[in-house]
Enzyme design. Structure first.
Site, mmCIF file in Angstrom:
data_model
loop_
_atom_site.group_PDB
_atom_site.id
_atom_site.type_symbol
_atom_site.label_atom_id
_atom_site.label_comp_id
_atom_site.label_asym_id
_atom_site.label_seq_id
_atom_site.Cartn_x
_atom_site.Cartn_y
_atom_site.Cartn_z
ATOM 1 N N GLU A 17 -97.700 58.253 -38.512
ATOM 2 C CA GLU A 17 -96.588 59.056 -37.424
ATOM 3 C C GLU A 17 -96.639 60.385 -37.991
ATOM 4 O O GLU A 17 -96.126 60.834 -39.048
ATOM 5 C CB GLU A 17 -95.378 58.458 -37.428
ATOM 6 C CG GLU A 17 -94.344 59.163 -36.648
ATOM 7 C CD GLU A 17 -93.100 58.804 -36.628
ATOM 8 O OE1 GLU A 17 -92.304 59.155 -35.448
ATOM 9 O OE2 GLU A 17 -92.730 58.110 -37.461
ATOM 10 N N GLU A 50 -85.876 55.694 -30.439
ATOM 11 C CA GLU A 50 -85.451 56.432 -31.731
ATOM 12 C C GLU A 50 -84.782 57.594 -31.813
ATOM 13 O O GLU A 50 -85.505 58.651 -31.995
ATOM 14 C CB GLU A 50 -86.822 56.682 -32.622
ATOM 15 C CG GLU A 50 -86.536 56.651 -34.300
ATOM 16 C CD GLU A 50 -87.825 57.104 -34.988
ATOM 17 O OE1 GLU A 50 -87.772 56.741 -36.271
ATOM 18 O OE2 GLU A 50 -88.524 58.022 -34.654
#
Length: 251
Positions: free
Chosen positions: A137, A234
């Site tokens: 990520e 998130e």
């Protein structure tokens, strides 16, 4: 209709992880994910997942020592990085989680890149027999200054070098809007290498109902692309998790 996964690293953090899973089910989420669940016995998490019927989509490798943000791109720390990978895969196996995010850490340069590629190949080999996908990520340079992986183009080049089908990109719209923008085109171009997508408002990382990203457009675009996996919510609630769930009922 777009489905969503509650990221329990940010949502219902006042609750023990099994109870946070139950809260996510009650709120209407179709899945959950987390950051570092290792303080909770996996058997307790597995019970809550079975009880609610929610899948746990992903978890992270540990950050390392205080002040660190992952280990996999740190030269001279290979054994620690691989221990973290083994720990994450074992936990994922115990609770039926299909994705493990291998955190790169604060590093730069050719040695860091070579170390990251080598450790990702190790992670791929360890994960593949269990049907687990390894994720990487990019994190934006404002929230995570000095983090090794910062853009989707950098990630794509690394994935090409790793050359393993079970190593993919975690496309976090919050981080990549800050670093690159043009999310519609990037999602289209990166779709073949994307393993998971996450959302939050930009620039404040709160509920995905304000700021500079038009998420209804993103949801519709992903539907046209045929993307079906729940999107990872998130975000950091402005007040409490429950008070900020109006965005979910509006979707």
């Amino acid at each position: 209709m777009t489905a969503f996964s509650a990221n329990l690293g940010f949502l219902w953090t006042e609750l023990p992880l099994p109870d946070a899973i139950r809260a996510a089910k009650a709120a209407g989420f179709q899945a959950v994910e987390c950051h570092w669940p290792y303080d909770t016995p996996p058997q307790e998490v597995a019970v809550a997942l079975r009880e609610t019927g929610l899948p746990m989509l992903g978890l992270n490798t540990v950050r390392g020592q205080p002040g660190e943000n992952g280990l996999a791109a740190l030269p001279q720390r290979q054994q620690e990085a691989r221990d973290a990978i083994d720990q994450a895969i074992a936990y994922a196996r115990a609770i039926g989680t299909p994705n493990v995010h291998v955190m790169a850490g604060f590093a730069e340069g050719a040695d860091a890149r070579a170390t990251f590629v080598t450790n990702l190949r190790y992670a791929s080999t360890q994960a593949a027999p269990h049907g687990i996908t390894i994720l990487i990520e990019p994190l934006n340079r404002y929230d995570a200054p000095g983090y090794f992986l910062q853009t989707s183009s950098q990630a794509a080049a690394i994935l090409e070098d790793v050359a393993r089908p079970n190593v993919k990109l975690m496309f976090d719209c919050y981080h990549l809007q800050i670093m690159e923008g043009d999310l519609t085109r990037h999602l289209t171009e990166r779709l073949p290498i994307i393993g998971h997508i996450q959302i939050a408002s930009v620039p404040d990382r709160s509920e995905p109902d304000c700021g500079e990203v038009n998420y209804p457009h993103i949801y519709a675009h992903l539907e046209t692309l045929g993307y079906k996996t729940p999107l990872g919510a998130e975000y950091k609630p402005r007040t409490t998790t429950d008070a900020g769930l109006g965005w979910l009922s509006a979707c």
